[in-house]
Design a protein around this motif. Sequence first.
Motif, PDB file in Angstrom:
ATOM      1  N   SER A  51       0.824  -1.202   0.000  1.00 33.54           N
ATOM      2  CA  SER A  51       0.000   0.000   0.000  1.00 33.54           C
ATOM      3  C   SER A  51       0.862   1.258   0.000  1.00 33.54           C
ATOM      4  O   SER A  51       0.534   2.252  -0.633  1.00 33.54           O
ATOM      5  CB  SER A  51      -0.918   0.022   1.220  1.00 33.54           C
TER       6      SER A  51
ATOM      7  N   GLN B 291       1.973   1.872  -3.484  1.00 37.55           N
ATOM      8  CA  GLN B 291       0.872   2.447  -4.264  1.00 37.55           C
ATOM      9  C   GLN B 291       0.703   3.918  -3.941  1.00 37.55           C
ATOM     10  O   GLN B 291       0.496   4.747  -4.810  1.00 37.55           O
ATOM     11  CB  GLN B 291      -0.441   1.734  -3.914  1.00 37.55           C
ATOM     12  N   TYR B 292       0.819   4.210  -2.657  1.00 37.33           N
ATOM     13  CA  TYR B 292       0.615   5.581  -2.205  1.00 37.33           C
ATOM     14  C   TYR B 292       1.676   6.506  -2.807  1.00 37.33           C
ATOM     15  O   TYR B 292       1.373   7.565  -3.337  1.00 37.33           O
ATOM     16  CB  TYR B 292       0.667   5.615  -0.687  1.00 37.33           C
TER      17      TYR B 292
ATOM     18  N   VAL C 271      -5.880   6.562  -8.887  1.00 37.40           N
ATOM     19  CA  VAL C 271      -6.767   7.655  -8.495  1.00 37.40           C
ATOM     20  C   VAL C 271      -7.130   7.602  -7.019  1.00 37.40           C
ATOM     21  O   VAL C 271      -7.693   8.523  -6.487  1.00 37.40           O
ATOM     22  CB  VAL C 271      -8.087   7.638  -9.305  1.00 37.40           C
ATOM     23  N   LYS C 272      -6.774   6.522  -6.364  1.00 36.70           N
ATOM     24  CA  LYS C 272      -7.284   6.312  -5.017  1.00 36.70           C
ATOM     25  C   LYS C 272      -6.734   7.320  -4.003  1.00 36.70           C
ATOM     26  O   LYS C 272      -7.400   7.683  -3.077  1.00 36.70           O
ATOM     27  CB  LYS C 272      -6.940   4.893  -4.542  1.00 36.70           C
ATOM     28  N   PHE C 273      -5.508   7.722  -4.192  1.00 33.95           N
ATOM     29  CA  PHE C 273      -4.955   8.682  -3.246  1.00 33.95           C
ATOM     30  C   PHE C 273      -4.669   9.985  -3.974  1.00 33.95           C
ATOM     31  O   PHE C 273      -3.818  10.019  -4.847  1.00 33.95           O
ATOM     32  CB  PHE C 273      -3.627   8.182  -2.666  1.00 33.95           C
ATOM     33  N   THR C 274      -5.348  11.012  -3.613  1.00 36.07           N
ATOM     34  CA  THR C 274      -5.019  12.293  -4.213  1.00 36.07           C
ATOM     35  C   THR C 274      -4.855  13.318  -3.115  1.00 36.07           C
ATOM     36  O   THR C 274      -5.554  13.262  -2.118  1.00 36.07           O
ATOM     37  CB  THR C 274      -6.122  12.789  -5.166  1.00 36.07           C
ATOM     38  N   GLU C 275      -3.934  14.197  -3.378  1.00 35.77           N
ATOM     39  CA  GLU C 275      -3.726  15.241  -2.386  1.00 35.77           C
ATOM     40  C   GLU C 275      -4.609  16.436  -2.706  1.00 35.77           C
ATOM     41  O   GLU C 275      -4.928  16.697  -3.860  1.00 35.77           O
ATOM     42  CB  GLU C 275      -2.245  15.636  -2.366  1.00 35.77           C
ATOM     43  N   ILE C 276      -4.962  17.132  -1.657  1.00 30.29           N
ATOM     44  CA  ILE C 276      -5.852  18.277  -1.806  1.00 30.29           C
ATOM     45  C   ILE C 276      -5.141  19.396  -2.562  1.00 30.29           C
ATOM     46  O   ILE C 276      -4.006  19.744  -2.261  1.00 30.29           O
ATOM     47  CB  ILE C 276      -6.307  18.756  -0.419  1.00 30.29           C
TER      48      ILE C 276
ATOM     49  N   ASP D 168     -11.090  22.574  -8.715  1.00 31.48           N
ATOM     50  CA  ASP D 168     -11.652  22.077  -7.469  1.00 31.48           C
ATOM     51  C   ASP D 168     -10.555  21.395  -6.640  1.00 31.48           C
ATOM     52  O   ASP D 168      -9.388  21.382  -7.034  1.00 31.48           O
ATOM     53  CB  ASP D 168     -12.847  21.147  -7.737  1.00 31.48           C
ATOM     54  N   VAL D 169     -10.924  20.823  -5.495  1.00 36.80           N
ATOM     55  CA  VAL D 169      -9.909  20.244  -4.605  1.00 36.80           C
ATOM     56  C   VAL D 169      -9.156  19.083  -5.239  1.00 36.80           C
ATOM     57  O   VAL D 169      -8.084  18.708  -4.788  1.00 36.80           O
ATOM     58  CB  VAL D 169     -10.506  19.726  -3.272  1.00 36.80           C
ATOM     59  N   PHE D 170      -9.734  18.494  -6.279  1.00 35.07           N
ATOM     60  CA  PHE D 170      -9.074  17.365  -6.927  1.00 35.07           C
ATOM     61  C   PHE D 170      -8.121  17.825  -8.027  1.00 35.07           C
ATOM     62  O   PHE D 170      -7.504  17.014  -8.699  1.00 35.07           O
ATOM     63  CB  PHE D 170     -10.118  16.418  -7.529  1.00 35.07           C
TER      64      PHE D 170
ATOM     65  N   GLN E 163      -9.183  19.400 -10.656  1.00 38.71           N
ATOM     66  CA  GLN E 163      -9.895  19.277 -11.925  1.00 38.71           C
ATOM     67  C   GLN E 163     -10.608  20.579 -12.245  1.00 38.71           C
ATOM     68  O   GLN E 163     -10.988  21.330 -11.348  1.00 38.71           O
ATOM     69  CB  GLN E 163     -10.945  18.160 -11.836  1.00 38.71           C
TER      70      GLN E 163
ATOM     71  N   ARG F 226      -3.119  -2.333   4.803  1.00 37.22           N
ATOM     72  CA  ARG F 226      -3.567  -1.131   5.514  1.00 37.22           C
ATOM     73  C   ARG F 226      -3.499   0.046   4.559  1.00 37.22           C
ATOM     74  O   ARG F 226      -2.620   0.119   3.718  1.00 37.22           O
ATOM     75  CB  ARG F 226      -2.639  -0.810   6.694  1.00 37.22           C
TER      76      ARG F 226
ATOM     77  N   ASN G  56      -3.507  15.433   4.077  1.00 37.09           N
ATOM     78  CA  ASN G  56      -3.903  16.241   2.927  1.00 37.09           C
ATOM     79  C   ASN G  56      -4.527  15.407   1.810  1.00 37.09           C
ATOM     80  O   ASN G  56      -4.521  15.780   0.650  1.00 37.09           O
ATOM     81  CB  ASN G  56      -2.708  17.029   2.391  1.00 37.09           C
ATOM     82  N   SER G  57      -5.085  14.279   2.191  1.00 44.90           N
ATOM     83  CA  SER G  57      -5.738  13.439   1.191  1.00 44.90           C
ATOM     84  C   SER G  57      -7.160  13.926   0.939  1.00 44.90           C
ATOM     85  O   SER G  57      -7.814  14.456   1.829  1.00 44.90           O
ATOM     86  CB  SER G  57      -5.775  11.997   1.692  1.00 44.90           C
ATOM     87  N   THR G  58      -7.629  13.738  -0.275  1.00 45.88           N
ATOM     88  CA  THR G  58      -8.991  14.164  -0.602  1.00 45.88           C
ATOM     89  C   THR G  58     -10.025  13.133  -0.176  1.00 45.88           C
ATOM     90  O   THR G  58     -11.207  13.304  -0.440  1.00 45.88           O
ATOM     91  CB  THR G  58      -9.150  14.384  -2.119  1.00 45.88           C
TER      92      THR G  58
ATOM     93  N   GLY H 129     -12.503   7.106  -2.880  1.00 44.67           N
ATOM     94  CA  GLY H 129     -11.424   7.804  -3.545  1.00 44.67           C
ATOM     95  C   GLY H 129     -11.727   8.282  -4.962  1.00 44.67           C
ATOM     96  O   GLY H 129     -10.864   8.842  -5.622  1.00 44.67           O
TER      97      GLY H 129
ATOM     98  N   ARG I 110     -12.973  10.638  -7.852  1.00 37.70           N
ATOM     99  CA  ARG I 110     -12.953  12.097  -7.875  1.00 37.70           C
ATOM    100  C   ARG I 110     -14.144  12.720  -8.603  1.00 37.70           C
ATOM    101  O   ARG I 110     -14.422  13.898  -8.433  1.00 37.70           O
ATOM    102  CB  ARG I 110     -11.651  12.587  -8.512  1.00 37.70           C
TER     103      ARG I 110
ATOM    104  N   LEU J 133     -19.212  20.915  -6.974  1.00 38.82           N
ATOM    105  CA  LEU J 133     -17.959  21.657  -6.801  1.00 38.82           C
ATOM    106  C   LEU J 133     -17.509  21.696  -5.337  1.00 38.82           C
ATOM    107  O   LEU J 133     -18.277  22.050  -4.450  1.00 38.82           O
ATOM    108  CB  LEU J 133     -18.163  23.091  -7.312  1.00 38.82           C
ATOM    109  N   ILE J 134     -16.272  21.306  -5.118  1.00 36.48           N
ATOM    110  CA  ILE J 134     -15.727  21.356  -3.761  1.00 36.48           C
ATOM    111  C   ILE J 134     -14.432  22.159  -3.762  1.00 36.48           C
ATOM    112  O   ILE J 134     -13.549  21.910  -4.581  1.00 36.48           O
ATOM    113  CB  ILE J 134     -15.464  19.937  -3.218  1.00 36.48           C
ATOM    114  N   ASN J 135     -14.354  23.140  -2.893  1.00 42.17           N
ATOM    115  CA  ASN J 135     -13.153  23.969  -2.799  1.00 42.17           C
ATOM    116  C   ASN J 135     -12.701  24.078  -1.356  1.00 42.17           C
ATOM    117  O   ASN J 135     -13.487  23.932  -0.436  1.00 42.17           O
ATOM    118  CB  ASN J 135     -13.436  25.368  -3.350  1.00 42.17           C
TER     119      ASN J 135
END
Lengths: 315, 481
Positions: free
Chosen positions: A71, A74-75, A85-90, A97-99, A101, B146, B152-154, B217, B219, B454-456
């Motif tokens: 994991s 992957q991370y 796509v499973k882990f994205t940072e803000i 947007d936060v993704f 996009q 795990r 800072n993950s979405t 997860g 998006r 939309l999320i900000n």
Amino acid sequence: MDNMLTDLFGELEEDDDDEEDNNDVQTPVEDDMITDIMDVLLDEIILGISFEVHRACKLGIFLLDEMDEESQKQYDMSNNGDCHVKFTEIKDIRGLDVFGQVPMKKQFDCVCPNCQRNLAASRFAPHLEKCMGMGRNSSRIASRRIASSGKRDSDNESDGNEDSDWHYTPEKKEERKAILLQTCGVISEHTKKMCTRSVRCPQHTDDQRRAVRLYLLTQQGMVVDDDVIDIDTYDDGDSQTLRDTLHWEAASNPSPDSTSTTNSTSSKKRKPSKHSKNKKKGNHINQSHVNGNHSGQGHDNHDRSTNSANTYNFD
Amino acid sequence: MSRHGCRHLCDLKASKGTESFKIIHKYFMSCSSAQARRRQARNCVCHTCKCWTPRLHSCLSCVFFGCFGSKHIHEHAKSKRHLLAVDLTYGSVYCFSCKDYVYDEEFDDIVKKGRDVASLAKGIQMFSVWEPSLSEVDLLKKNPKRRKVSGNSTIGLRGLINLGNTCFMNCIVQALTHTPLLRDYFLSDKHICQMAKDSQRCLVCEMSRLFQEFYCGIRTPHTPYRLLHLVWTHARHLAGYEQQDAHEFLIATLDVLHQHCKGNNGLSDKNPHHCNCIIDQIFTGGLQSDVTCKQCRFLKSYLDGTDKFEDPTSLTHCLKRFTRPEHLGSSAKIKCSKCHSYQESTKQLTMKKLPLVACFHLKRFEHSTGYHKKIGTYVSFPDELDMTPFMSSSRNHNNGYSEQVIQESASSLSSENKYSLYAVVNHRGTADSGHYTCFIRQHKDAWFRCEDHLINKATIEDVLRSDGYLLFYHKQILSYE
């Protein structure tokens, strides 16, 4: 551990120095005592942590909740590349947007759980209101549904065409006529969709309306796509006005005959056997309605209302 | 890896039981009164070198204290063949034969109980760390995968498609999916469907799926059309494609969820009217209403109460007004059971039981015959809220809840009744038409603004500046039942 300790004590000594500078009253003895007490307290805390770790190791639960290697890999990959796509940072970027996009205007589709019809997600709520027989026209639609439900359950069980009731495809000229009785119907050049507002809709002229009627009712084989006609949002309150203003051939003189034509056409889709039984009065829904309420051939007004309701096909 | 210590410890337990450990723990590790502590300090000396040293151990077979560092306890163990000694600071048991500390379930229990009693006496809340049981350790080892979520993950953030004026629903869904307790409940798969034949119609199952959608997860926005269909199916008064009220939707949704949870845990034995389904556990609190005769004992304090009718300016102010005694007037005289005469009285509402999640509904829409008005008054609300002054237990102090009481409780150490803001639903527009948006907290200090798909990112300042309509607070400290 040793390093950590010296760091901690280093800091403590500095703190002590500060205090001394500020107060100037501490004797060396007091200073020693403070250091001693601090040492004891620190030792005790460190001992506690040591016991905790020792205990966890002995019981086999030490670091049991840590992320496994797979994991972790992957991370790391997802943060460096875009493979996962499973882990994205803000992201906090203007206009995104936060993704990270661009806010989309993409259309999402969904299938109505009530009628299995495929439709645009943004139109789902207004559709569902009508589909479930609620809202402004609720009582009428609901009573139609109740009236029809018994028959449907009993004799349409194996009918594979059942769903066709719910897909309004006005291929037949008569059905188009029925729609045009109720709505403006002018086909937009831009969206290629028919206008679903009332016949008095201010956006289009009567000339445009006449033209589209001429076009739709004279050309054969013109298939209007199911999704194009938004029957969900259409309001039937203005059908009388249409009759008055447009002098439509069929509408200007609404007779029981014209109504039954429309009805029988739609009943063809439903069930041939049924159709043969109710030749004149149209489909079973209207039949039950007519029999239940008026016991016979409908009054002019009544026909109109059943007719207009029929265009929904929400039974 | 057994939880039964070592062979030697088992032998000791078999011959002498756990009594000596219990006594040592009680007098040296969980003493709470000043007297007990003095006694402990006096007695904590090594019997060999006659002084206090760190890591003092006590023999479990006889009365002997020795220090570990100078090996005095080792000498004792060797000469007397007393193999076990207990650490006097933390209660860990050392076996001189195994040359290691050993851990035993029974002893652990004694330590835990002793600590609970001591913390109760001291008035400090102590929290013990969760520890997996043997079978849970087994499961964890068999399933080593795990996924740790970094700060800072979405994860948990997902937009929602507007289904046609359904922003009211989207806001409530965002608030619910970010309710920590609900999230934990659903992500740990606790729901057992009560509609076995018809699970497609179960709203709780749909919520469960919704949580999966939010925390998987993905998006792209989610389309909550099945939820809308289910809510409308079960709460038919809501159905209708007109703009709706977010609060009404929340209440109806919680009600349907509660209905569908029923039977899950049955009714609790204590109170047959009180269901212990997850919805009730989280969202149900209790009010206490006190009617007091003005004549015999409440006169003075009532007159002290401020009786101003100004516009509320803050949530605390609103709560103060809500829990203030209300004069029932001269036309509503009640026979007092004490002074046996009809007297004017006052009525006061207070919080008897606080819910785990408190949702405050600020009245922003005024509906009277002939007009609908939106109330745009800015009402400030805090990030952190202490409900202590509004509790029934605080009622005895006074009736007006003076500033002093509020400040006192705010500065007090107890955080038992403290709440944290985690979601705010806002409405912009008029009473007839408008748009709902919301702010949600993903985790501490991480705020986001959600407007349909939309999320900000947002800041706490953005949140506190906004015109709140529904405010969601979560209790900071949850105690075990």
